[in-house]
Scaffold this active site. Sequence first.
Site, mmCIF file in Angstrom:
data_model
loop_
_atom_site.group_PDB
_atom_site.id
_atom_site.type_symbol
_atom_site.label_atom_id
_atom_site.label_comp_id
_atom_site.label_asym_id
_atom_site.label_seq_id
_atom_site.Cartn_x
_atom_site.Cartn_y
_atom_site.Cartn_z
ATOM 1 N N HIS A 137 0.818 -1.224 0.000
ATOM 2 C CA HIS A 137 0.000 0.000 0.000
ATOM 3 C C HIS A 137 0.847 1.268 0.000
ATOM 4 C CE1 HIS A 137 -4.061 -1.794 0.834
ATOM 5 N NE2 HIS A 137 -3.267 -2.832 1.040
ATOM 6 N N ASP A 344 3.439 9.595 -0.569
ATOM 7 C CA ASP A 344 2.253 8.806 -0.249
ATOM 8 C C ASP A 344 2.118 7.712 -1.293
ATOM 9 O OD1 ASP A 344 -0.122 8.139 1.074
ATOM 10 O OD2 ASP A 344 -0.816 10.218 1.138
HETATM 11 P P1 ADQ Z 1 -3.146 6.085 4.652
HETATM 12 O O1 ADQ Z 1 -1.758 6.549 4.875
HETATM 13 O O2 ADQ Z 1 -3.948 5.861 5.844
HETATM 14 O O3 ADQ Z 1 -3.198 4.791 3.729
HETATM 15 P P2 ADQ Z 1 -5.073 7.408 2.769
HETATM 16 O O4 ADQ Z 1 -4.984 6.661 1.502
HETATM 17 O O5 ADQ Z 1 -5.297 8.864 2.559
HETATM 18 O O6 ADQ Z 1 -3.800 7.260 3.705
HETATM 19 O O7 ADQ Z 1 -6.291 6.830 3.574
HETATM 20 C C1 ADQ Z 1 -6.765 7.448 4.738
HETATM 21 C C2 ADQ Z 1 -8.188 6.958 5.008
HETATM 22 O O8 ADQ Z 1 -8.543 7.349 6.318
HETATM 23 C C3 ADQ Z 1 -9.188 7.571 4.050
HETATM 24 O O9 ADQ Z 1 -10.127 6.606 3.685
HETATM 25 C C4 ADQ Z 1 -9.809 8.691 4.888
HETATM 26 O O10 ADQ Z 1 -11.163 8.933 4.575
HETATM 27 C C5 ADQ Z 1 -9.680 8.174 6.290
HETATM 28 N N1 ADQ Z 1 -9.470 9.301 7.221
HETATM 29 C C6 ADQ Z 1 -8.421 10.114 7.288
HETATM 30 N N2 ADQ Z 1 -8.598 11.052 8.238
HETATM 31 C C7 ADQ Z 1 -9.790 10.803 8.786
HETATM 32 C C8 ADQ Z 1 -10.563 11.411 9.828
HETATM 33 N N3 ADQ Z 1 -10.106 12.444 10.538
HETATM 34 N N4 ADQ Z 1 -11.753 10.877 10.110
HETATM 35 C C9 ADQ Z 1 -12.205 9.817 9.423
HETATM 36 N N5 ADQ Z 1 -11.553 9.208 8.432
HETATM 37 C C10 ADQ Z 1 -10.361 9.692 8.116
HETATM 38 C C11 ADQ Z 1 -2.236 3.872 3.193
HETATM 39 C C12 ADQ Z 1 -1.203 4.525 2.288
HETATM 40 C C13 ADQ Z 1 -1.888 5.325 1.192
HETATM 41 C C14 ADQ Z 1 -2.825 4.417 0.414
HETATM 42 C C15 ADQ Z 1 -3.734 3.633 1.338
HETATM 43 C C16 ADQ Z 1 -4.531 2.567 0.595
HETATM 44 O O11 ADQ Z 1 -0.331 5.363 3.044
HETATM 45 O O12 ADQ Z 1 -0.941 5.914 0.308
HETATM 46 O O13 ADQ Z 1 -3.660 5.213 -0.453
HETATM 47 O O14 ADQ Z 1 -2.996 2.975 2.371
HETATM 48 O O15 ADQ Z 1 -3.682 1.722 -0.113
#
Ligand code: ADQ
Length: 434
Positions: A137, A344
Site C-alpha cells: 500500500h 504517499d
Molecule cells: P493512509 O496513509 O492511511 O493509507 P489514505 O490513503 O489517505 O492514507 O487513507 C486514509 C483513510 O482514512 C481515508 O479513507 C480517509 O477517509 C480516512 N481518514 C483520514 N482522516 C480521517 C478522519 N479524521 N476521520 C475519518 N476518516 C479519516 C495507506 C497509504 C496510502 C494508500 C492507502 C490505501 O499510506 O498511500 O492510499 O494505504 O492503499
Amino acid sequence: MGWERSPGGLVSAMQPVIEERGALWVGWDGGTGAARIPAFDTLSLSPVRLNRTDVDHYYHGFCNSTLWPLYHDAIHPPQFHRDWWRPYRDVNARFARAIVRRAGRRATVWVHDYHLQLVPQIVRLTRPDLRIGFFLHIPFPAEELFAWLPWRAALLRGLLGADVCAFQTEASAANFSRVARRYTAAEGTDRELEAEGRRVRCIAAPISVDADQFEALARSDSVQRRAAEIRRQLGGRRVLLSVDRLDYTKGIPTRLRAFEELLRKGRVSAQRVVHVQVAVPSREEAVGYDEVRREVEQTVGRINGSFSEPGLTPVHYFRRSLPKEELAAYYVAADVMVVTPLRDGMNLVAKEYVACRVNHTGVLVLSEFAGAARELRRAVQVNPRDVDAFCGVLLQALSMDGREAKMRMAVLRTQVRRHDVFYWARTFLHTLEE
Ligand code: ADQ
C-alpha cells in the site's frame, strides 16, 4: 470496551472488496490480550494475537519506525535495531501459520502491506498449492534507500514467494524488480522475474475508493443539509480542506506554512478564507509521531494567534476521526481540497473528494509525490516543498474560473468512477488467476 474500525487507507479500501467477494480476513485485532472477536454480518475475521513485546518491537518498532519511514524517502530518519528484526520474522511466521491452517486447497491468498513481507515465502514453502498475491500500500523506495536495510535480501526473498507482487505505481514496481535482481538470484525484467524456477510478476495496480458509496452519500439529503450547515458555521467563507492521518509523511506543517505565508502577505484574509485541517491520531507510540503532532499544533496556534479576528479563526484543526457521513459533508462543503503529502503510496482522500463532487464543482490541489498524481492528471499539482509554488497553486485554486474547474473535475470524476476499488481488486485477482 467496544470494537472500532482501525483508521487509515488499508481498511477503507479492503472492507468493501471483502464484503463484495467474501473472504476470510486474517489480521491483528489491535490488542494484546485474548479478546473475543464479535461476529460481523458482512466480514469473517480471524485474529492473530500479538503480545506487548510484539506490539512494541514488531509493530511500533520494525513496521512503523524502520520500514514506514524508509519506504517514505526517509522523511523521518528510519531506525535500525537488531532487536526488532526477530519479532518481525516471528510475527510473519505466525501469520503464515494462521493462513496455512485456514486456507482451502488451491485457495487464493492475498497478503497486504509492509507488515507482512516475509509471509509469501513462508506460506509457499508449506503450501505450494496456494496462489499467493502481495500488495504493497505504500511506495517501494529507490535502490539507494532500500539498500540501507540490513535485512534487505531476506525481505526480498520473502516477497518473491508470491506469484504476483503488486504496487501502487509503475515506479514502485520497477524499484522492487531492480533491487530483487541486485540482491537476490532473481533474473528478468521490470515486469517479470524468475526466482527459484518460478515466475513472479511485478505489476502496478493503483488502489481506489468505493466511488458509488461516496457519491450516494454526497447526494443524500442529510449530507447536503450538513454541508450547508458547515458552510454557515464557517462564516460563509471560502473553505480549504485537508483530511489526513496525523503522520509526518502527509506534509501537514508544510501546508500550514504555505497558508500562513499567504495570510502574512495579505494575499488571503481570515475574513474570506478558512482552512479546515482534520487529522486523525494514529501510531502515537511509533518514533516521530509526537514531534509531528507538536509541530502541527504549534503552527496552528501561531497562525491563529497572529491572524484571527473576532469570530473568524483562519485555521480550524480537528484532531479526531469523523464518521463517514460527516467526512462526506466536509468534502461536499469544501471549495478546495488540499492533499499535499511529502510522499504517499496512493492517497485515498483525494479520490474520496472527487467521488463526492457530484455537481462537478470544487478544485483538487494534489502533491506530485502522492501515487494518485499519476492518475489524477487534471488536479492542480504541486511540489509541496516549493513554498512559492505552493502559495501560487492555492491562489490559483481559490480564484479558478468556474468553467475551468468544472472541466477539470469532470475528467477527474471519470477517472475515479471507472477505476474504483472494485476495478482494482478485479485487475489484481485477474492477474493472479491468469
Ligand atoms: P493512509 O496513509 O492511511 O493509507 P489514505 O490513503 O489517505 O492514507 O487513507 C486514509 C483513510 O482514512 C481515508 O479513507 C480517509 O477517509 C480516512 N481518514 C483520514 N482522516 C480521517 C478522519 N479524521 N476521520 C475519518 N476518516 C479519516 C495507506 C497509504 C496510502 C494508500 C492507502 C490505501 O499510506 O498511500 O492510499 O494505504 O492503499
